[in-house]
Design a protein around this motif. Structure first.
Motif, PDB file in Angstrom:
ATOM      1  N   ASN A  88       0.822  -1.209   0.000  1.00 52.05           N
ATOM      2  CA  ASN A  88       0.000   0.000   0.000  1.00 52.05           C
ATOM      3  C   ASN A  88       0.854   1.256   0.000  1.00 52.05           C
ATOM      4  OD1 ASN A  88      -2.459  -1.418   0.067  1.00 52.05           O
ATOM      5  ND2 ASN A  88      -2.340  -1.635   2.291  1.00 52.05           N
ATOM      6  N   ARG A  89       1.942   1.243   0.783  1.00 54.75           N
ATOM      7  CA  ARG A  89       2.828   2.392   0.904  1.00 54.75           C
ATOM      8  C   ARG A  89       4.264   1.920   0.745  1.00 54.75           C
ATOM      9  NH1 ARG A  89       0.270   6.448   3.956  1.00 54.75           N
ATOM     10  NH2 ARG A  89       2.112   7.742   3.588  1.00 54.75           N
ATOM     11  N   TYR A  90       5.109   2.778   0.146  1.00 51.69           N
ATOM     12  CA  TYR A  90       6.479   2.379  -0.156  1.00 51.69           C
ATOM     13  C   TYR A  90       7.532   3.259   0.511  1.00 51.69           C
ATOM     14  CZ  TYR A  90       4.542  -0.734  -3.692  1.00 51.69           C
ATOM     15  OH  TYR A  90       3.859  -1.732  -4.321  1.00 51.69           O
ATOM     16  N   LEU A 111      10.229   4.345   3.134  1.00 54.46           N
ATOM     17  CA  LEU A 111      11.206   3.433   3.728  1.00 54.46           C
ATOM     18  C   LEU A 111      10.728   2.830   5.054  1.00 54.46           C
ATOM     19  CD1 LEU A 111      13.992   2.108   3.608  1.00 54.46           C
ATOM     20  CD2 LEU A 111      14.956   4.212   4.581  1.00 54.46           C
ATOM     21  N   PRO A 112      10.290   3.617   6.041  1.00 55.52           N
ATOM     22  CA  PRO A 112       9.862   2.988   7.302  1.00 55.52           C
ATOM     23  C   PRO A 112       8.630   2.113   7.151  1.00 55.52           C
ATOM     24  CG  PRO A 112       9.411   5.355   7.337  1.00 55.52           C
ATOM     25  CD  PRO A 112      10.248   5.090   6.132  1.00 55.52           C
ATOM     26  N   ARG A 113       7.650   2.550   6.345  1.00 58.88           N
ATOM     27  CA  ARG A 113       6.424   1.772   6.189  1.00 58.88           C
ATOM     28  C   ARG A 113       6.681   0.467   5.433  1.00 58.88           C
ATOM     29  NH1 ARG A 113       1.618   4.261   7.355  1.00 58.88           N
ATOM     30  NH2 ARG A 113       1.710   6.475   7.882  1.00 58.88           N
ATOM     31  N   ALA A 114       7.505   0.539   4.378  1.00 53.93           N
ATOM     32  CA  ALA A 114       7.822  -0.675   3.627  1.00 53.93           C
ATOM     33  C   ALA A 114       8.608  -1.649   4.494  1.00 53.93           C
ATOM     34  CB  ALA A 114       8.604  -0.320   2.372  1.00 53.93           C
ATOM     35  N   SER A 115       9.559  -1.133   5.273  1.00 54.06           N
ATOM     36  CA  SER A 115      10.357  -2.003   6.142  1.00 54.06           C
ATOM     37  C   SER A 115       9.473  -2.722   7.148  1.00 54.06           C
ATOM     38  CB  SER A 115      11.421  -1.175   6.879  1.00 54.06           C
ATOM     39  OG  SER A 115      12.318  -0.577   5.971  1.00 54.06           O
ATOM     40  N   GLU A 135       6.451  -8.479 -13.032  1.00 56.88           N
ATOM     41  CA  GLU A 135       7.171  -7.323 -12.523  1.00 56.88           C
ATOM     42  C   GLU A 135       6.912  -6.106 -13.406  1.00 56.88           C
ATOM     43  OE1 GLU A 135      11.233  -8.551 -12.388  1.00 56.88           O
ATOM     44  OE2 GLU A 135      11.473  -8.602 -14.543  1.00 56.88           O
ATOM     45  N   PHE A 136       6.832  -4.936 -12.759  1.00 54.24           N
ATOM     46  CA  PHE A 136       6.604  -3.693 -13.464  1.00 54.24           C
ATOM     47  C   PHE A 136       7.922  -3.144 -13.996  1.00 54.24           C
ATOM     48  CE2 PHE A 136       2.645  -2.413 -10.764  1.00 54.24           C
ATOM     49  CZ  PHE A 136       1.964  -3.488 -11.282  1.00 54.24           C
ATOM     50  N   ASP A 137       7.837  -2.330 -15.046  1.00 57.93           N
ATOM     51  CA  ASP A 137       8.994  -1.602 -15.550  1.00 57.93           C
ATOM     52  C   ASP A 137       9.372  -0.536 -14.516  1.00 57.93           C
ATOM     53  OD1 ASP A 137      10.790   0.070 -16.820  1.00 57.93           O
ATOM     54  OD2 ASP A 137       9.622   0.288 -18.651  1.00 57.93           O
ATOM     55  N   PRO A 138      10.584  -0.544 -13.945  1.00 55.26           N
ATOM     56  CA  PRO A 138      10.958   0.463 -12.946  1.00 55.26           C
ATOM     57  C   PRO A 138      10.842   1.891 -13.465  1.00 55.26           C
ATOM     58  CG  PRO A 138      12.559  -1.324 -12.972  1.00 55.26           C
ATOM     59  CD  PRO A 138      11.657  -1.535 -14.152  1.00 55.26           C
ATOM     60  N   GLY A 139      10.986   2.066 -14.778  1.00 58.15           N
ATOM     61  CA  GLY A 139      10.851   3.397 -15.339  1.00 58.15           C
ATOM     62  C   GLY A 139       9.460   3.972 -15.184  1.00 58.15           C
ATOM     63  N   LEU A 140       8.460   3.121 -14.932  1.00 57.22           N
ATOM     64  CA  LEU A 140       7.084   3.569 -14.731  1.00 57.22           C
ATOM     65  C   LEU A 140       6.719   3.654 -13.251  1.00 57.22           C
ATOM     66  CD1 LEU A 140       5.295   1.440 -17.495  1.00 57.22           C
ATOM     67  CD2 LEU A 140       6.081   3.820 -17.652  1.00 57.22           C
ATOM     68  N   CYS A 141       7.709   3.467 -12.375  1.00 63.08           N
ATOM     69  CA  CYS A 141       7.445   3.381 -10.935  1.00 63.08           C
ATOM     70  C   CYS A 141       7.970   4.575 -10.160  1.00 63.08           C
ATOM     71  CB  CYS A 141       8.040   2.090 -10.368  1.00 63.08           C
ATOM     72  SG  CYS A 141       7.271   0.592 -11.009  1.00 63.08           S
ATOM     73  N   GLY A 142       8.081   5.721 -10.813  1.00 66.01           N
ATOM     74  CA  GLY A 142       8.499   6.936 -10.129  1.00 66.01           C
ATOM     75  C   GLY A 142       7.304   7.786  -9.764  1.00 66.01           C
ATOM     76  N   GLY A 143       7.580   9.043  -9.391  1.00 63.57           N
ATOM     77  CA  GLY A 143       6.505   9.965  -9.074  1.00 63.57           C
ATOM     78  C   GLY A 143       5.693   9.538  -7.871  1.00 63.57           C
ATOM     79  N   ARG A 144       4.439   9.947  -7.840  1.00 59.44           N
ATOM     80  CA  ARG A 144       3.592   9.633  -6.686  1.00 59.44           C
ATOM     81  C   ARG A 144       3.117   8.193  -6.692  1.00 59.44           C
ATOM     82  NH1 ARG A 144      -1.870   9.837  -7.844  1.00 59.44           N
ATOM     83  NH2 ARG A 144      -2.297  10.219  -5.637  1.00 59.44           N
ATOM     84  N   PHE A 145       3.083   7.544  -7.849  1.00 55.56           N
ATOM     85  CA  PHE A 145       2.726   6.133  -7.988  1.00 55.56           C
ATOM     86  C   PHE A 145       1.376   5.838  -7.341  1.00 55.56           C
ATOM     87  CE2 PHE A 145       3.618   1.447  -7.552  1.00 55.56           C
ATOM     88  CZ  PHE A 145       3.777   1.215  -8.896  1.00 55.56           C
ATOM     89  N   GLY A 146       0.371   6.626  -7.725  1.00 59.97           N
ATOM     90  CA  GLY A 146      -0.986   6.392  -7.255  1.00 59.97           C
ATOM     91  C   GLY A 146      -1.672   5.311  -8.070  1.00 59.97           C
ATOM     92  N   GLU A 147      -2.982   5.242  -7.934  1.00 62.54           N
ATOM     93  CA  GLU A 147      -3.734   4.174  -8.591  1.00 62.54           C
ATOM     94  C   GLU A 147      -3.596   4.226 -10.110  1.00 62.54           C
ATOM     95  OE1 GLU A 147      -5.191   1.539  -7.321  1.00 62.54           O
ATOM     96  OE2 GLU A 147      -4.441   2.215  -5.368  1.00 62.54           O
ATOM     97  N   ALA A 148      -3.619   5.428 -10.683  1.00 65.25           N
ATOM     98  CA  ALA A 148      -3.505   5.548 -12.138  1.00 65.25           C
ATOM     99  C   ALA A 148      -2.147   5.073 -12.624  1.00 65.25           C
ATOM    100  CB  ALA A 148      -3.739   6.996 -12.570  1.00 65.25           C
ATOM    101  N   GLU A 149      -1.106   5.449 -11.888  1.00 68.02           N
ATOM    102  CA  GLU A 149       0.243   5.041 -12.280  1.00 68.02           C
ATOM    103  C   GLU A 149       0.431   3.533 -12.113  1.00 68.02           C
ATOM    104  OE1 GLU A 149       0.282   9.328 -11.264  1.00 68.02           O
ATOM    105  OE2 GLU A 149      -0.444   7.521 -10.223  1.00 68.02           O
ATOM    106  N   ARG A 150      -0.134   2.976 -11.074  1.00 67.42           N
ATOM    107  CA  ARG A 150      -0.019   1.524 -10.867  1.00 67.42           C
ATOM    108  C   ARG A 150      -0.742   0.765 -11.977  1.00 67.42           C
ATOM    109  NH1 ARG A 150       0.117   0.171  -4.429  1.00 67.42           N
ATOM    110  NH2 ARG A 150       0.812   2.202  -3.695  1.00 67.42           N
ATOM    111  N   GLU A 151      -1.915   1.255 -12.364  1.00 66.68           N
ATOM    112  CA  GLU A 151      -2.651   0.578 -13.419  1.00 66.68           C
ATOM    113  C   GLU A 151      -1.916   0.677 -14.752  1.00 66.68           C
ATOM    114  OE1 GLU A 151      -4.948  -1.681 -15.554  1.00 66.68           O
ATOM    115  OE2 GLU A 151      -5.043  -1.523 -13.363  1.00 66.68           O
ATOM    116  N   GLN A 152      -1.290   1.813 -15.012  1.00 66.94           N
ATOM    117  CA  GLN A 152      -0.516   1.950 -16.237  1.00 66.94           C
ATOM    118  C   GLN A 152       0.651   0.962 -16.249  1.00 66.94           C
ATOM    119  OE1 GLN A 152       1.283   5.780 -16.841  1.00 66.94           O
ATOM    120  NE2 GLN A 152       2.244   5.206 -18.768  1.00 66.94           N
ATOM    121  N   ALA A 153       1.344   0.852 -15.107  1.00 66.93           N
ATOM    122  CA  ALA A 153       2.465  -0.081 -15.017  1.00 66.93           C
ATOM    123  C   ALA A 153       1.987  -1.525 -15.155  1.00 66.93           C
ATOM    124  CB  ALA A 153       3.203   0.111 -13.690  1.00 66.93           C
ATOM    125  N   ALA A 154       0.820  -1.850 -14.561  1.00 65.93           N
ATOM    126  CA  ALA A 154       0.275  -3.202 -14.675  1.00 65.93           C
ATOM    127  C   ALA A 154      -0.123  -3.506 -16.115  1.00 65.93           C
ATOM    128  CB  ALA A 154      -0.931  -3.359 -13.750  1.00 65.93           C
TER     129      ALA A 154
END
Length: 326
Positions: free
Chosen positions: A164-166, A168-172, A270-289
């Motif tokens: 859900n969140r990436y 550093l502390p939350r992902a860890s 796996e997603f293309d890392p080049g599409l995994c920058g920015g805020r990476f909200g729902e729209a960005e995740r769907e584009q990467a998927a």
């Protein structure tokens, strides 16, 4: 943004028109790409700064580097406050005051020791674009080699693991059950990022491969802080003590703790890392998927085409042999 395809991963070649601190690589589960990520050395870097944008005058006021091997063994650490040469702001985030940086080295003083720590390693950061912008603004003009191989653990996690969140502390915490200590200190965050990278390599469902710029040996740097004049050396001013008070050249065997076993949250594609920058909200995740599904379909089509071509070739060869036998 220009991209160069290596294997099945797009490695962005991006940055401003001036010198870049890093050229970003990536990790992939594709067995035909790159080289084993566990066989590399890494230099995990984190900075605390007086603001968010070096183009608007923000400067580094603390830096830390954790040098580690791909098996998770930490070998060296650096931590020092940095005198930014201007008023220190942002105390609400990093708690560094103007008096703390008195007597601390300036960015240019640290170029030699940073080059030595980065030599032969992939430089890693959680949101490496941030560290890269400050190193490009302050350290590269002072002599730090540019275009070093880099790896962003934030983009890597987003491309490989469903969370859900990436941050550093939350992902860890979500992946290992541990909250990192020393948050918003450069060494605390660098250690947490190093631990996260070690666990990423340890938990991957199959071998992770590194694609991107290859680590290179840089010009010989000093194993101790760089000399500033006859008989003088830069005096580091650490805010967080390195392990057991050891000097930079000392060896620390093993990670802060053994790599934890992560829950099964790895992405099927796996997603293309080049599409995994920015805020990476729902729209960005769907584009990467969507991109991941498209690339998988293309690979399956190519594999089916190759299999059909092989079958047709085998059939033709069998018919030719049969005619000759007659």
């Amino acid at each position: 943004m220009n991209t160069s395809r290596q294997g099945m991963v797009e490695v962005p070649d991006e940055g401003p028109t001036g010198p870049r601190a890093f050229r970003r690589g990536a990790l992939t589960r594709s067995r035909s790409a790159g080289r084993s990520a566990r066989g590399l050395d890494y230099a995990v870097v984190d900075v605390e700064t007086t603001g968010l944008d070096p183009d608007r005058g923000a400067r580094v006021c603390e830096i830390a580097v954790v040098r580690m091997r791909g098996d998770g063994t930490v070998t060296r650490e650096l931590n020092t406050l940095v005198n930014p040469g201007r008023p220190v702001t942002g105390q609400e985030f990093h708690s560094i005051g103007p008096g703390d940086v008195i007597g601390a080295p300036q960015a240019a003083d640290l170029v030699g020791v940073l080059a030595e720590l980065f030599s032969g390693a992939v430089v890693v950061g959680h949101h490496l674009d941030f560290e890269g912008a400050f190193l490009a603004a302050e350290f590269v003009p002072a002599g730090l080699p540019a275009d070093l191989p880099g790896l962003c653990t934030l983009r890597t996690l987003r491309s490989q693991v469903d969370l859900n969140r990436y941050a550093l502390p939350r992902a860890s915490h979500a992946l290992s059950g541990h909250w990192p200590s020393g948050q918003h200190t450069a060494l605390g965050d660098a250690r947490a990022c190093a631990q996260l990278l070690a666990e990423l390599l340890h938990n991957a469902p199959g071998e992770l491969r590194y694609v991107g710029p290859e680590p290179e040996r840089l010009a010989d740097g000093a194993t101790e802080p760089a000399a500033t004049g006859p008989g003088e050396t830069v005096r580091l001013k650490p805010r967080t003590p390195v392990v057991s008070g050891l000097r930079l050249s000392a060896v620390r065997e093993g990670p802060a703790r053994p790599p934890a076993t992560w829950p099964r949250r790895w992405r099927p594609l796996e997603f293309d890392p080049g599409l995994c920058g920015g805020r990476f909200g729902e729209a960005e995740r769907e584009q990467a998927a969507h991109d991941a599904r498209r690339r998988a379909a293309t690979r399956n089509l190519l594999a089916a085409s190759a299999a059909l071509t092989g079958t047709l070739a085998s059939t033709a060869a069998a018919r030719l042999l049969l005619r000759r036998l007659r």
